[in-house]
Design a protein around this motif. Structure first.
Motif, mmCIF file in Angstrom:
data_model
loop_
_atom_site.group_PDB
_atom_site.id
_atom_site.type_symbol
_atom_site.label_atom_id
_atom_site.label_comp_id
_atom_site.label_asym_id
_atom_site.label_seq_id
_atom_site.Cartn_x
_atom_site.Cartn_y
_atom_site.Cartn_z
ATOM 1 N N GLN A 46 0.643 -1.332 -0.429
ATOM 2 C CA GLN A 46 0.197 0.277 0.088
ATOM 3 C C GLN A 46 0.960 1.455 -0.215
ATOM 4 N N GLU A 69 0.054 -3.846 3.791
ATOM 5 C CA GLU A 69 0.282 -1.998 4.069
ATOM 6 C C GLU A 69 1.591 -1.442 3.755
ATOM 7 N N GLU A 78 -8.703 -6.372 2.700
ATOM 8 C CA GLU A 78 -9.273 -4.957 3.380
ATOM 9 C C GLU A 78 -7.954 -3.952 3.044
ATOM 10 N N THR A 79 -6.799 -4.540 2.974
ATOM 11 C CA THR A 79 -6.195 -3.359 2.141
ATOM 12 C C THR A 79 -5.623 -2.730 1.417
ATOM 13 N N LYS A 82 -8.776 0.081 0.751
ATOM 14 C CA LYS A 82 -8.778 0.595 1.715
ATOM 15 C C LYS A 82 -7.858 1.547 0.698
ATOM 16 N N ARG A 85 -9.663 2.740 -1.976
ATOM 17 C CA ARG A 85 -10.428 4.170 -1.945
ATOM 18 C C ARG A 85 -9.895 5.442 -1.525
ATOM 19 N N THR A 86 -8.583 5.242 -1.424
ATOM 20 C CA THR A 86 -7.893 6.621 -0.746
ATOM 21 C C THR A 86 -7.375 6.684 -2.786
ATOM 22 N N ARG A 108 -18.169 -3.958 -1.059
ATOM 23 C CA ARG A 108 -17.539 -3.020 -0.133
ATOM 24 C C ARG A 108 -17.576 -1.535 -0.542
ATOM 25 N N ILE A 109 -17.379 -0.647 -1.485
ATOM 26 C CA ILE A 109 -17.194 0.448 -1.945
ATOM 27 C C ILE A 109 -17.952 0.387 -3.308
ATOM 28 N N GLU A 112 -17.937 4.479 -3.980
ATOM 29 C CA GLU A 112 -17.027 4.654 -4.470
ATOM 30 C C GLU A 112 -17.542 4.298 -6.260
ATOM 31 N N PRO A 158 -21.046 2.259 5.229
ATOM 32 C CA PRO A 158 -19.931 2.150 5.992
ATOM 33 C C PRO A 158 -20.145 1.663 7.404
ATOM 34 N N GLU A 162 -18.411 -1.882 9.183
ATOM 35 C CA GLU A 162 -18.586 -1.860 10.491
ATOM 36 C C GLU A 162 -18.629 -2.863 11.483
#
Length: 224
Positions: A46, A69, A78-79, A82, A85-86, A108-109, A112, A158, A162
């Motif tokens: 990441q 990461e 999940e990494t 994320k 998404r970023t 999950r996104i 986005e 989101p 969670e």
């Protein structure tokens, strides 16, 4: 929508994000045959991906979802979520190809992805090289293609994700989930009804509703 300024083949810049060297090598080989003049760089984490996107400014990023990461850390889906998404938030016009075994995790996104302005295509690692190249070409053109994914009909918020993570990856009961999220237990119960409606899970005689919810959530990519 097709991008208005497509890069010329000799000026294409591609970033490949993959933490398995053999897989990365095979992907690069296929890309080099198709785009012999393109500049291709790689990233395995990441952290290095964000650095490369900033400095290299690629026209296209081809990325796996299961990445670590930083070097030495465990690769997690999940990494990658994320990171994706970023990247979409910071570079809304960047063309993206998700090349992964875990493409269902993109559920999950969903929102986005719908909002992203650059090209966005999805390639399961089980697809052929030609299928991959087709999706790469579509992304270069600024096209979005996610029809291979069984995206849910409704919006996935989101806070619902969670709840799933806390319940099924950390093993928390509703009261503990409420405390962690700083909400009421009644709100947690409300989130469960929304989650189950999106997943299509409803009470059935002789079946445990929580277990059915967990099974369905994993099948659909909501949790690892």
């Amino acid at each position: 929508m097709i991008s208005k300024d497509l890069p010329k083949p000799e000026k294409m810049k591609i970033l490949v994000v993959e933490d398995h060297e053999l897989t990365m090598g095979g992907t690069i080989e296929v890309l080099q045959r198709q785009y012999p003049e393109a500049q291709i760089r790689t990233a395995q984490t990441q952290q290095s991906t964000l650095e490369q996107v900033e400095t290299f400014q690629p026209d296209l990023v081809i990325m796996d979802l299961s990445i670590p990461e930083v070097s030495g850390k465990t690769a997690k889906t999940e990494t990658g979520i994320k990171l994706l998404r970023t990247v979409m938030h910071q570079y809304p016009d960047l063309n993206l190809v998700v090349l992964s075994t875990y493409v269902n995790a993109l559920v999950r996104i969903n929102h986005e992805i719908d909002e992203h302005k650059g090209g966005f295509t999805v390639v399961d690692k089980g697809f052929s090289s030609q299928d991959m190249l087709t999706r790469v070409d579509w992304a270069f053109q600024g096209l979005t293609h996610t029809k291979d994914l069984n995206m849910p009909g409704g919006e996935v918020k989101p806070e619902w994700l969670e709840v799933l993570i806390l319940a099924f990856q950390e093993g928390l009961q509703d009261k503990a989930i409420a405390e962690r999220m700083q909400i009421t237990t009644r709100t947690v119960l409300h989130y469960w009804t929304k989650i189950r409606d999106v997943l299509g899970v409803y009470p059935e005689e002789g079946k445990n509703l929580r277990i059915q919810t967990e099974m369905r959530a994993r099948e659909e990519g909501f949790i690892d």
